[in-house]
Scaffold this active site. Structure first.
Site, PDB file in Angstrom:
ATOM      1  N   SER A 165       0.812  -1.214   0.000  1.00 54.94           N
ATOM      2  CA  SER A 165       0.000   0.000   0.000  1.00 54.94           C
ATOM      3  C   SER A 165       0.847   1.268   0.000  1.00 54.94           C
ATOM      4  CB  SER A 165      -0.902   0.000   1.237  1.00 54.94           C
ATOM      5  OG  SER A 165      -1.562   1.237   1.401  1.00 54.94           O
ATOM      6  N   TYR A 212      -2.385   5.588  -4.591  1.00 52.37           N
ATOM      7  CA  TYR A 212      -3.381   6.658  -4.582  1.00 52.37           C
ATOM      8  C   TYR A 212      -2.757   7.842  -5.301  1.00 52.37           C
ATOM      9  CZ  TYR A 212      -5.751   4.150  -0.784  1.00 52.37           C
ATOM     10  OH  TYR A 212      -6.405   3.213  -0.018  1.00 52.37           O
ATOM     11  N   THR A 272      -5.865   2.553  -7.152  1.00 55.52           N
ATOM     12  CA  THR A 272      -7.139   2.515  -6.435  1.00 55.52           C
ATOM     13  C   THR A 272      -8.019   3.651  -6.940  1.00 55.52           C
ATOM     14  OG1 THR A 272      -6.220   1.462  -4.473  1.00 55.52           O
ATOM     15  CG2 THR A 272      -8.252   2.709  -4.186  1.00 55.52           C
ATOM     16  N   LYS A 309      -8.216  -0.903  -9.383  1.00 52.99           N
ATOM     17  CA  LYS A 309      -8.910  -1.504  -8.235  1.00 52.99           C
ATOM     18  C   LYS A 309     -10.092  -0.640  -7.827  1.00 52.99           C
ATOM     19  CE  LYS A 309      -7.948  -2.713  -3.371  1.00 52.99           C
ATOM     20  NZ  LYS A 309      -8.752  -1.669  -2.688  1.00 52.99           N
ATOM     21  N   HIS A 351     -13.604  -1.736  -1.586  1.00 58.52           N
ATOM     22  CA  HIS A 351     -12.723  -1.240  -0.519  1.00 58.52           C
ATOM     23  C   HIS A 351     -13.089  -1.858   0.832  1.00 58.52           C
ATOM     24  CE1 HIS A 351      -9.565   1.980  -0.609  1.00 58.52           C
ATOM     25  NE2 HIS A 351      -9.603   1.773   0.695  1.00 58.52           N
TER      26      HIS A 351
END
Length: 353
Positions: free
Chosen positions: A106, A130, A156, A224, A248
């Site tokens: 992440s 992100y 994402t 995603k 999520h």
């Protein structure tokens, strides 16, 4: 206590993690309807098992974007692993490598990309991104991940703003002072976490930003957060290599469909042009089998990975993956499938209301 199934790890984590950490990991948006539906939806799907098929030799191996994994379960991107275990994402990376599967690291890791890479050299890893308001930060992270040998980029798409997670608001959630968002050190001043997320995320991101990412990297791009055929078709049009059907973990829009319910629509829309994966609600090996029967190439686990870390770090996460692997093999055999290629949509049916 004997750790027999994933729910045993959940019970352990709830008992022993600090309340603020447990609440953060467990949180769904608003009333948590979508979070809970991710799990309940599997119970409405039943098998149509076939008998008298030779299942004396079972092969659970598969490939995602050309790389072989030992079985079709990877580790989804989740943040703040040091809240679960002191070594954080380093333990996660080591467990994934030991079990021969993919770990998606992440943006919000509490270990840096360099630390994750050094902890498990040669491991199969993708990087989850992100897109930030400061695009230079995003560009640097993408290029750093590629230089370190990450093999895929996961964008994402479902977080223009963070969903309202009530217990995090009540708890005033923030990281303990000794923990850092290692990939963002120096780029942002992290004070109160909820306001940080709102100032950090770029809500102006559009499909055209896929082209921008493609200009930065040679890595395959997986998107995603897709739940509809319309967005699945747009993903294919914009040249992504994979889609993760995801809500999520029910942490964003409460009332969105369970991912297993959205899967069929997405699979039909892409017509085999890109690989489709799924996360959300996987708690048993039979859930993995149902997802594959409905068209997923692989599934990814989020909260169960954190429960494993909370139990015994790297060893606990390996235990979680091993249990899922064993349950998946057994479910395959009892359903009459000796290999991944034998799993098809005729293996399942939805219960009649």
């Amino acid at each position: 206590m004997a750790m027999v199934c994933l729910l045993d790890f959940e019970a352990y984590a709830e008992k022993y993690l600090p309340k603020i950490a447990w609440d953060f990991f467990a949180a769904g948006a608003d009333e948590c309807s979508t979070r809970d539906e991710n799990i309940l939806a599997y119970k409405r799907i039943h098998f149509r098992p076939r008998m008298l098929r030779d299942v004396s030799m079972l092969d659970t191996r598969t490939k995602i974007l050309g790389t072989e994994i030992s079985f079709p379960v990877g580790i989804a991107p989740t943040g703040f692993h040091q809240l679960a275990w002191p070594d954080g994402e380093k333990s996660t990376a080591r467990a994934a490598k030991a079990m021969g599967t993919c770990y998606i690291a992440s943006t919000y890791s509490t270990c840096s990309l360099e630390e994750i890479t050094a902890a498990a050299p040669g491991g199969f890893r993708w990087f989850q991104l992100y897109i930030h308001r400061n695009r230079a930060v995003s560009r640097n992270l993408v290029q750093q991940a590629e230089a370190l040998g990450f093999q895929g980029l996961v964008l994402t798409a479902d977080l223009p703003y963070t969903g309202k997670r009530r217990n995090d608001v009540r708890n005033g959630f923030q990281l303990p002072p000794h923990m850092k968002l290692k990939n963002l050190e120096g780029a942002f001043e992290v004070c109160e976490m909820i306001s940080f997320f709102h100032s950090f995320l770029d809500p102006s991101v559009t499909w055209d930003d896929i082209y921008w990412l493609q200009s930065l990297t040679h890595l395959p791009i997986v998107i995603k957060g897709i739940l509809t055929k319309e967005d699945a078709e747009l993903a294919v049009k914009h040249g992504v290599q994979g889609i993760i059907v995801s809500n999520h973990g029910g942490r964003q829009l409460d009332g969105a469909p369970a991912t297993i319910d959205a899967l069929v629509e997405v699979v039909e829309a892409v017509r085999g042009k890109v690989e489709v994966y799924l996360d959300g609600g996987i708690r048993k090996g039979s859930d993995v089998l149902k997802a594959l029967a409905l068209g997923a190439k692989c599934v990814f686990i989020g909260r169960p990975a954190l429960w494993g870390l909370a139990y015994k770090g790297e060893e606990g996460l390996q235990d979680v993956l091993r249990i899922l692997h064993d349950e998946f093999r057994l479910s395959m055999a009892l359903a009459g499938c000796a290999s991944i290629s034998e799993i098809g949509q005729d293996l399942v049916q939805f219960s009649k209301l």
